[in-house]
Enzyme design. Structure first.
Site, mmCIF file in Angstrom:
data_model
loop_
_atom_site.group_PDB
_atom_site.id
_atom_site.type_symbol
_atom_site.label_atom_id
_atom_site.label_comp_id
_atom_site.label_asym_id
_atom_site.label_seq_id
_atom_site.Cartn_x
_atom_site.Cartn_y
_atom_site.Cartn_z
ATOM 1 C CE1 TYR B 439 0.578 0.055 4.456
ATOM 2 C CE2 TYR B 439 -1.752 -0.376 4.758
ATOM 3 C CZ TYR B 439 -0.499 -0.180 5.284
ATOM 4 O OH TYR B 439 -0.337 -0.227 6.635
ATOM 5 C CD GLU B 440 -0.687 4.916 1.824
ATOM 6 O OE1 GLU B 440 -0.918 5.619 0.834
ATOM 7 O OE2 GLU B 440 -1.527 4.736 2.731
ATOM 8 N N GLY B 441 1.529 2.771 -2.701
ATOM 9 C CA GLY B 441 2.453 2.565 -3.829
ATOM 10 C C GLY B 441 3.285 1.335 -3.581
#
Lengths: 595, 595
Positions: B439-441
């Protein structure tokens, strides 16, 4: 995309790399011409793809159900699938024809085992454990025991289990407490608690034959006082049918991170009736017959789970539209490009594939040596094959499971956020495959077995044979320009492994902790060497096909993946060598309470 | 053994390595003398150890409960713990004093964040996401918006979320469809579906402030037409209290492999009332304020989960009696030795520790640059710190999470079969930590951000500064014999990173796929370089203490772990360099349908 069994790749290895036809004079192989084998595998593939794969997620989500009456119900559909499997005769593939089996080579059975373990690993453990118990009875049983148990177990009409672990002892079986008291009639009364017994209780077979390690009253302490017993759930009656219920019960199931479809049981034996299998106090040796089978089987599971996870990642990477290629749109009419255009996504897929295809060859090559060790009329061949089985077993187990888990993790990564949800199968592959690094001896134990026992056995004969075989391959193929990168890479990594072996022989003797400290890096260096050898063989076979005018892109693709292995995976060899030569001193410096 | 916050290690880094006292002239730091900081961290540690850690397994087993009335109930005990946290003022630690915050340095808040993310990651995400939304409003909000939202969110009385992802778009936000229609009164009506919204609905706060990316009617296609909106669950009334219910709802929760205690929501916006945050069509830039905060936070989570998992592994390895040391019994009176006597068990623990201690320094060092970028009166310092924040953010995120997951997996391995059962916490750490790579890239996106954007920004100024700083450290300390291995190791890995950087600059321009193909290996080489630099600094600080007569074994142990890092982890640098220089051609050869 659902699971597709890699029959094409398997038959290429069996035909072109292992040259199965050359062994037609061995018992069992005469019926295993490559066309027959291909047919068998195609049929097996259909069963695994159509019957077992759809039950994989069912087993994960539903799990097994324990009841207070000590019964265990397997997930919905397992029983029907099991019956179909038994009916089709799959479990009997490799079983001894003297006891009703089909007697096909182990190498063919291994190919089938890959499929079953990929399609539904939790399911595959039920017949898998039965096969291990079968092997132990086949090796150590009396004629009467064999006649009673092998036909039923070979057909998987009766199940089998291994009962080793107790709460206070897993790896260290010397601490085992389960007791066996002679009943005076040649049988024993077994009492004790066993944990983590896979397939210990279920509703799939009419009987379950537990092989139980226990200590006969008065036996020596430690591992020298352990015997192995046959303890059936139902005592066979005079006709060999399940009779009176034995005094044993599954008293609970373990909650686990994965393989929910397999019942991991806490087993209580309370003066259960048992029969000695093999010699008194020699149970451990016989247990290792099962254990070695099981370890190879776990290596197969690691590879298989990796393959299944890889296939899902490929499917997702082809379908998911997100972003554009770094070199300009590849799907200009669509809203975005499929993520398979991205080099870093391909890196994960190619890493996986280079391991899977090389690992598959390694697994089947090892398995063929199992056949040769049993069946070759040539004593020298049997001896070398036997040496190899000892040497390669820990590598197949630990290397293929470490990498299988890595592939499952990379497959989740290719999925992005979707992979972390339980709507996609990536999570199950990650969770299921993780056990393979642990059971049947953790991968650390495998590494210790390799450096502490297998290397040194018979003056290092096994590893020296392996080096000689590679040297011969290198010099035979040195002049073949098409193979240059493969031969060069193989020679280089083999030199590193030989260097590491020498270092171990010198420094492991001086301080055994040096061997322990080097063991895991050594095992990985060994794995890379074995796969380099396999890739050289795969490349040679692919080149031969191309040279013969075969234009199937399968062969050209094989060479691409092989060269990728050399460029992108082999560089780890140097790091392993450097690390393992640092020895144990820094590792052992801190006192336990400073951690 | 339960979780023990590493306050000793954190204060050593803050005091001896980062020299916190030297920044006493910066706003916020004047109240952050090292003794005060130590007190704050000790108190925070108690809260995390005593209140949050015991709820970690509860959250995992129970998960969150969604009801058809669109409410979400968090696991038992979460609400009480959250109230305690708010009451104690922990969320306000770093918040702006102009809006009621305590204004402590980010570096101190980061240390606390490590503890909360180790003790209970799923819980910690609730205040964590609020802090991200706080930062976006603080940066881009009007005075009115700031006055309305920041005091409540800074104290975590109101929660905050980030709403980016939609079913058809995660990484590629250009595909975003959620619509915003001007209502004529300066507000907008937001409609669309968002998925994977962490903390999107829960019972912990009296209001939840959603920051939602949407496209204003008529806006340009792609990323240039995206705006950011404040969309509160309850519309604030004239007094700033939660008023009318907004037209948005959590319509379901995601089933996930881990972080069960955090509600991952499907959010439906149906003409919900929203206020533009920042400029029209400039939402992405502002979202990246949140995103960068969040990425650092995820790196912290990776490290924190690794630390918590490591502690469990240590506890197990000290307690579990199994087998004997290779060099003779170490616990001769007991039935077996604790498994911490085995070199291969120690290998896993030492690998973990070398990453954790070096990684903690890297995380706090980076965080201090965040403070300097905001607060330093010296423009050159601010500029360099800003450059570093850009450059280091993807490395902190991806390197620390990759390694954190590896540590969680090794921790399970130390546990053997116990680790795979849900009776021990190893499984939860493995499952929870796995999301941090995604998550978050995803970590692949981080690697691409590093090589594609951060390296090239401003003519490569950031990475050149980093090389210059390391060069200066190397020459300053070259004559210090005690530091020789650290300085030599650092110089060597920095040379490799510089070599890789040059290769990328040349070959990434020629073919962008070369940059993509090299990105992950480059990021790992960068991580190893950063940790080598940190270890050199840690060693220097430990030596200084020892030279000054401090006999606390903490310092000598630090040097042992540091030398282990050099011997056992740094050798991977060469493999990364070799791999990344192979370029993209083999990776890109196979057509998509040949996978």
């Amino acid at each position: 995309m659902t699971y597709r069994a890699p029959v094409r790749d398997q038959t290429f290895i069996l035909r072109d790399v292992l040259n199965l036809e050359a062994y037609a004079d061995l018992p069992g192989f005469e019926d295993a011409g490559i066309d027959t084998v291909e047919q068998v595998l195609e049929e097996g593939a259909r069963f695994c793809e159509e019957v077992l794969a759809p039950l994989n997620a069912v087993g994960d989500k539903e799990g097994c159900h324990w009841s207070a009456d000590h019964t265990v119900r397997t997930p919905k559909g397992f029983k029907q699938a099991f019956d179909k499997m038994v009916e089709a005769g799959w479990p009997a593939l490799m079983a001894d024809p003297a006891y009703g089996g089909q007697g096909l080579p182990a190498v063919v059975a291994t190919a089938f085992q890959e499929m079953i373990s990929a399609a539904n690993m939790a399911f595959g453990m039920y017949p898998g454990l039965t096969a291990g118990a079968y092997a132990a009875i086949h090796t150590g049983g009396t004629d009467e025991q064999k006649a009673l148990y092998l036909p039923k177990m070979g057909a998987a009409k009766w199940g089998g289990t291994m009962n080793l672990t107790e709460p206070q002892c897993g790896t260290d079986l010397g601490l085992l407490r389960t007791k066996a008291v002679p009943a005076g009639d040649g049988t024993y009364r077994i009492s004790g608690q066993k944990i983590w017994i896979s397939a210990g209780e279920h509703d799939l077979t009419e009987n379950i034959v537990h092989l139980v390690l226990a200590r006969i009253e008065g036996a020596p302490a430690g591992v020298k006082g352990i015997s192995l017993f046959i303890v059936p759930k139902f005592l066979p009656d005079a006709d060999g049918n399940p009779g009176e219920r034995n005094k044993l019960a599954c008293v609970g199931l373990e909650e686990k991170m994965g393989i929910h479809g397999n019942a991991t049981c806490v087993m209580a034996y309370d003066e259960a009736k048992g029969w000695l299998l093999g010699e008194e106090n020699a149970g451990l040796k016989l247990m290792f017959v099962m254990m070695n089978e099981a370890r190879l089987g776990v290596g197969v599971q690691g590879l298989a789970q990796g393959e299944a996870a890889y296939q899902q990642a490929v499917g997702f990477a082809r379908d998911r539209l997100q972003g554009r290629s770094l070199t300009g749109p590849k799907n200009a009419d669509g809203p975005a490009d499929p993520i398979i255009v991205h080099p870093d996504v391909r890196r994960m897929l190619m890493d996986s594939r280079a391991i899977l295809e090389g690992g598959r060859a390694f697994m089947l090559w090892t398995s063929l040596h199992g056949d040769l060790a049993r069946l070759s009329p040539d004593e020298a061949v049997r001896e070398k094959a036997n040496d190899y089985m000892g040497l390669m077993t820990p590598v197949v187990k630990a290397y293929l499971t470490d990498k299988g888990f890595k592939i499952a993790s990379d497959s989740m990564q290719v999925h992005g956020g979707s992979g972390f949800t339980e709507h996609f199968p990536a999570s199950q592959y990650l969770r299921d495959s993780r056990i393979t690094l642990i059971y049947e001896g953790t991968n650390g134990i495998q590494a210790l077995d390799l450096v502490g026992r297998k290397l040194a056995a018979k003056g290092g004969r096994a590893v020296m044979s392996f080096f000689t075989e590679i040297d011969a391959f290198v010099s035979e193929n040195a002049a073949d320009d098409a193979l240059t990168p493969f031969v060069t890479g193989l020679k280089d990594v083999k030199d590193k492994l030989q260097d590491a072996t020498m270092w171990l022989m010198q420094n492991g003797l001086a301080d055994p902790d040096n061997a322990g400290a080097a063991s895991t890096d050594y095992l990985h260096l060994f794995g890379l060497t074995a796969l380099s050898y396999m890739w050289a063989k795969l490349a040679k076979a692919a080149h031969a096909r191309i040279a013969a005018g075969d234009t199937d892109p399968f062969y050209a693709n094989k060479l691409v993946v092989g060269r990728y292995f050399l460029e992108r995976l082999l560089p780890d060899a140097g790091a392993h060598l450097t690390k393992l030569k640092t020895g144990a001193s820094l590792l052992m410096t801190l006192p336990a309470d400073a951690f």
